[in-house]
Scaffold this motif. Structure first.
Motif, PDB file in Angstrom:
ATOM      1  N   CYS A  39       0.587  -1.146   0.021  1.00 49.55           N
ATOM      2  CA  CYS A  39       0.115   0.111   0.033  1.00 49.55           C
ATOM      3  C   CYS A  39       0.880   1.303   0.087  1.00 49.55           C
ATOM      4  O   CYS A  39       1.920   1.261   0.543  1.00 49.55           O
ATOM      5  CB  CYS A  39      -0.926  -0.040   1.066  1.00 49.55           C
ATOM      6  SG  CYS A  39      -2.204   1.047   1.007  1.00 49.55           S
ATOM      7  N   TYR A  75      -0.297   4.105   1.306  1.00 46.31           N
ATOM      8  CA  TYR A  75      -0.750   4.763   2.346  1.00 46.31           C
ATOM      9  C   TYR A  75      -0.390   4.137   3.770  1.00 46.31           C
ATOM     10  O   TYR A  75       0.173   2.711   3.612  1.00 46.31           O
ATOM     11  CB  TYR A  75      -2.357   4.848   2.392  1.00 46.31           C
ATOM     12  CG  TYR A  75      -2.776   5.966   1.360  1.00 46.31           C
ATOM     13  CD1 TYR A  75      -2.180   6.703   0.752  1.00 46.31           C
ATOM     14  CD2 TYR A  75      -4.029   6.664   1.774  1.00 46.31           C
ATOM     15  CE1 TYR A  75      -2.882   7.698  -0.191  1.00 46.31           C
ATOM     16  CE2 TYR A  75      -4.836   7.378   1.281  1.00 46.31           C
ATOM     17  CZ  TYR A  75      -4.153   8.147   0.312  1.00 46.31           C
ATOM     18  OH  TYR A  75      -4.450   9.136  -0.543  1.00 46.31           O
ATOM     19  N   SER A  76      -0.531   4.694   4.868  1.00 45.90           N
ATOM     20  CA  SER A  76      -0.467   3.882   6.224  1.00 45.90           C
ATOM     21  C   SER A  76      -1.272   4.524   6.998  1.00 45.90           C
ATOM     22  O   SER A  76      -0.756   5.136   8.067  1.00 45.90           O
ATOM     23  CB  SER A  76       1.218   4.122   6.545  1.00 45.90           C
ATOM     24  OG  SER A  76       1.583   5.412   6.726  1.00 45.90           O
ATOM     25  N   CYS A  77      -2.568   4.327   6.818  1.00 45.05           N
ATOM     26  CA  CYS A  77      -3.694   4.811   7.348  1.00 45.05           C
ATOM     27  C   CYS A  77      -3.575   4.508   9.038  1.00 45.05           C
ATOM     28  O   CYS A  77      -3.105   3.432   9.253  1.00 45.05           O
ATOM     29  CB  CYS A  77      -5.034   4.259   7.018  1.00 45.05           C
ATOM     30  SG  CYS A  77      -5.323   5.103   5.325  1.00 45.05           S
ATOM     31  N   TRP A 116      -5.570   3.872  11.063  1.00 49.40           N
ATOM     32  CA  TRP A 116      -6.350   2.861  11.744  1.00 49.40           C
ATOM     33  C   TRP A 116      -6.638   1.696  10.812  1.00 49.40           C
ATOM     34  O   TRP A 116      -7.546   1.005  10.708  1.00 49.40           O
ATOM     35  CB  TRP A 116      -7.833   3.382  12.318  1.00 49.40           C
ATOM     36  CG  TRP A 116      -8.585   4.445  11.390  1.00 49.40           C
ATOM     37  CD1 TRP A 116      -8.492   5.727  11.506  1.00 49.40           C
ATOM     38  CD2 TRP A 116      -8.634   4.355   9.934  1.00 49.40           C
ATOM     39  NE1 TRP A 116      -8.903   6.695  10.440  1.00 49.40           N
ATOM     40  CE2 TRP A 116      -9.074   5.671   9.366  1.00 49.40           C
ATOM     41  CE3 TRP A 116      -8.722   3.333   8.752  1.00 49.40           C
ATOM     42  CZ2 TRP A 116      -9.466   5.806   8.104  1.00 49.40           C
ATOM     43  CZ3 TRP A 116      -9.338   3.629   7.610  1.00 49.40           C
ATOM     44  CH2 TRP A 116      -9.587   4.886   7.237  1.00 49.40           C
ATOM     45  N   CYS A 117      -5.774   1.543   9.893  1.00 47.60           N
ATOM     46  CA  CYS A 117      -5.741   0.528   8.894  1.00 47.60           C
ATOM     47  C   CYS A 117      -5.986  -0.915   9.495  1.00 47.60           C
ATOM     48  O   CYS A 117      -5.199  -1.253  10.370  1.00 47.60           O
ATOM     49  CB  CYS A 117      -4.390   0.347   8.347  1.00 47.60           C
ATOM     50  SG  CYS A 117      -4.512  -1.205   6.860  1.00 47.60           S
ATOM     51  N   GLY A 149      -6.863  -5.014  -0.623  1.00 47.52           N
ATOM     52  CA  GLY A 149      -5.387  -4.914  -0.297  1.00 47.52           C
ATOM     53  C   GLY A 149      -5.281  -4.708   1.059  1.00 47.52           C
ATOM     54  O   GLY A 149      -6.077  -5.216   1.990  1.00 47.52           O
ATOM     55  N   LYS A 162      -9.481   8.671   1.946  1.00 52.12           N
ATOM     56  CA  LYS A 162      -9.313   8.700   3.387  1.00 52.12           C
ATOM     57  C   LYS A 162      -9.644   9.905   4.007  1.00 52.12           C
ATOM     58  O   LYS A 162      -8.943  10.885   3.839  1.00 52.12           O
ATOM     59  CB  LYS A 162      -8.134   7.973   3.603  1.00 52.12           C
ATOM     60  CG  LYS A 162      -7.700   6.510   3.235  1.00 52.12           C
ATOM     61  CD  LYS A 162      -8.839   5.469   3.381  1.00 52.12           C
ATOM     62  CE  LYS A 162      -8.483   4.099   2.596  1.00 52.12           C
ATOM     63  NZ  LYS A 162      -9.833   3.298   2.871  1.00 52.12           N
TER      64      LYS A 162
HETATM   65  S1  SF4 Z   1      -6.809   1.427   5.302  1.00 50.24           S
HETATM   66 FE1  SF4 Z   1      -6.335   0.992   2.879  1.00 50.24          FE
HETATM   67  S2  SF4 Z   1      -5.364   2.711   2.038  1.00 50.24           S
HETATM   68 FE2  SF4 Z   1      -5.066   2.965   4.212  1.00 50.24          FE
HETATM   69  S3  SF4 Z   1      -3.133   1.957   4.574  1.00 50.24           S
HETATM   70 FE3  SF4 Z   1      -4.784   0.319   5.080  1.00 50.24          FE
HETATM   71  S4  SF4 Z   1      -4.759  -0.706   3.015  1.00 50.24           S
HETATM   72 FE4  SF4 Z   1      -3.664   1.284   2.486  1.00 50.24          FE
END
Ligand code: SF4
Ligand code: SF4
Lengths: 243, 243
Positions: A34, A36-38, A40-41, A82, A129
């Motif tokens: 990914c 991103y690194s959200c 709260w992923c 993903g 997001k």
């Molecule tokens: S929530 Fe989705 S976009 Fe955000 S880090 Fe996790 S996999 Fe990536």
């Protein structure tokens, strides 16, 4: 490697727990990686290195073989999730192979990257997001993606979904909805407790949060043409993986 | 009286808890009267006489005025439910009035009776009743309805939904799905306890039943192109009316 897909999980059949085809009987293919690194992923293992030894580089044909081994005759729909599967060019060949077998394909991505094969996905969810993720939406990329999807008449096959944890997230969701008013729009409650194994209390917590989100949407006149959903799979199975 | 509609409840905005537009922000108009008497009807007050003093004969214009009084600027979608609203010819004028104000209309009926205005409903759910209801489906009427809807190209605006309480109901659902394979198909868990006010235990009961239905659908190769849903409103609000 150009024709392979980094795969972390293949499982099902089960149901899609979220979004535009919530409840749909489906198989899942989860890809690794990914951009991103959200904060709260709920799939951090796809990008934080913790599952890197489980990643397999598979061709579309190998994935199809495994789907048939596991799902047999009991599926006609595959959800590719993903991580961010939009990073992977070779997904296009998987979608074509699925279609050649009469199987539909769904996919979710945050909308940070475009791929030509977006136009072939039967149920494409774009999920930008909100602030609580600590990520920043690149609206110039997102504008281009949505514009292309509208121009190519994909409206019956796409939706935008925003996960909402707090008031700021709700404002962000409203602004996304106002920016792309023609696109079917979903808001979804976030799961704030990704580790508990006490499903009954998690369910009550998620339903309380869901009611909060319904109340917000109901009171907002800029949020009329909207669908408010929980994560159905989290209500049923809590934080368990592979269901 | 020919131009009036027997109305029992007008409320909202809230969300649609079931079916093809689950989660959709909507107002509700509940009509009185049903030609069925399902054993587990959760709206028996619409036909069993217990609320007969609450029935008001309203014109489309009166209903619209009341919707605006209650919902203000916070809705663009109205769900007409029953009872069986398909018994009421004057619903057509209400749907036209809603459309003239830019408001969409959803409606659910068991499919025992056709009305020309079916072709104008934005989200039409046909919900034939399974054996546990103790009702008997008139398939010659239902065949005609579905055939007309297909001929008039309403496929993006319709769905079939079967509520499932037990194994016999599931077989019935599968047979309905096989009879009308092109129509988007939903199965939904029934609520066996219509009186409890203990919402937390009702939620757990409903989710257990939902998991049972998911397992059945997942294992059935004649139930692939199907969506399995709970009643979201019952999870959140239990048996409370008017939410
Ligand atoms: S929530 Fe989705 S976009 Fe955000 S880090 Fe996790 S996999 Fe990536
Ligand atoms: S058709 Fe619907 S309203 Fe009529 S008795 Fe059956 S469940 Fe109740």
């Amino acid at each position: 490697m150009a024709n392979t897909i980094p795969v972390l999980e293949i499982f099902g059949p089960t149901i899609q727990g979220e979004g535009m085809v919530v409840g749909r009987k489906t198989m899942f293919v989860r890809t690794a990686g990914c951009d991103y690194s959200c904060s709260w992923c709920d799939s951090a293992f796809t990008w934080d290195g913790s599952a890197k030894n489980d990643i397999r580089q598979l061709t579309a044909e190998q994935i199809w073989t495994e789907l048939k081994e596991i799902g047999g005759e009991c599926f006609d729909h595959v959800t590719i999730s993903g991580g961010n599967p939009a990073l992977i060019k070779a997904i296009g060949s998987l979608v074509e192979l699925l279609h050649s077998h009469g199987v539909k394909a769904a996919l979710e991505t945050q909308g940070s990257r475009y791929q030509d094969w977006f136009l072939k996905i039967d149920d494409l969810t774009i999920s930008p997001k909100p602030p609580s993720s600590l990520m920043k939406t690149n609206f110039s990329v997102l504008d281009d993606i949505i514009e292309t999807l509208i121009k190519e008449k994909r409206m019956a096959h796409i939706s935008i979904k925003v996960v909402v944890f707090n008031d700021d997230d709700f404002e962000y969701a409203a602004s996304v909805h106002e920016r792309y008013p023609e696109v079917p729009f979903f808001v979804q409650v976030g799961n704030e407790d990704l580790t508990t194994i006490d499903n009954a209390s998690l369910t009550q917590e998620l339903l309380k949060k869901y009611e909060w989100l319904i109340d917000k949407a109901v009171a907002a006149k800029n949020m009329n043409d909207v669908r408010v959903l929980p994560q159905v799979h989290a209500l049923v199975w809590g934080n368990k993986r592979g269901v």
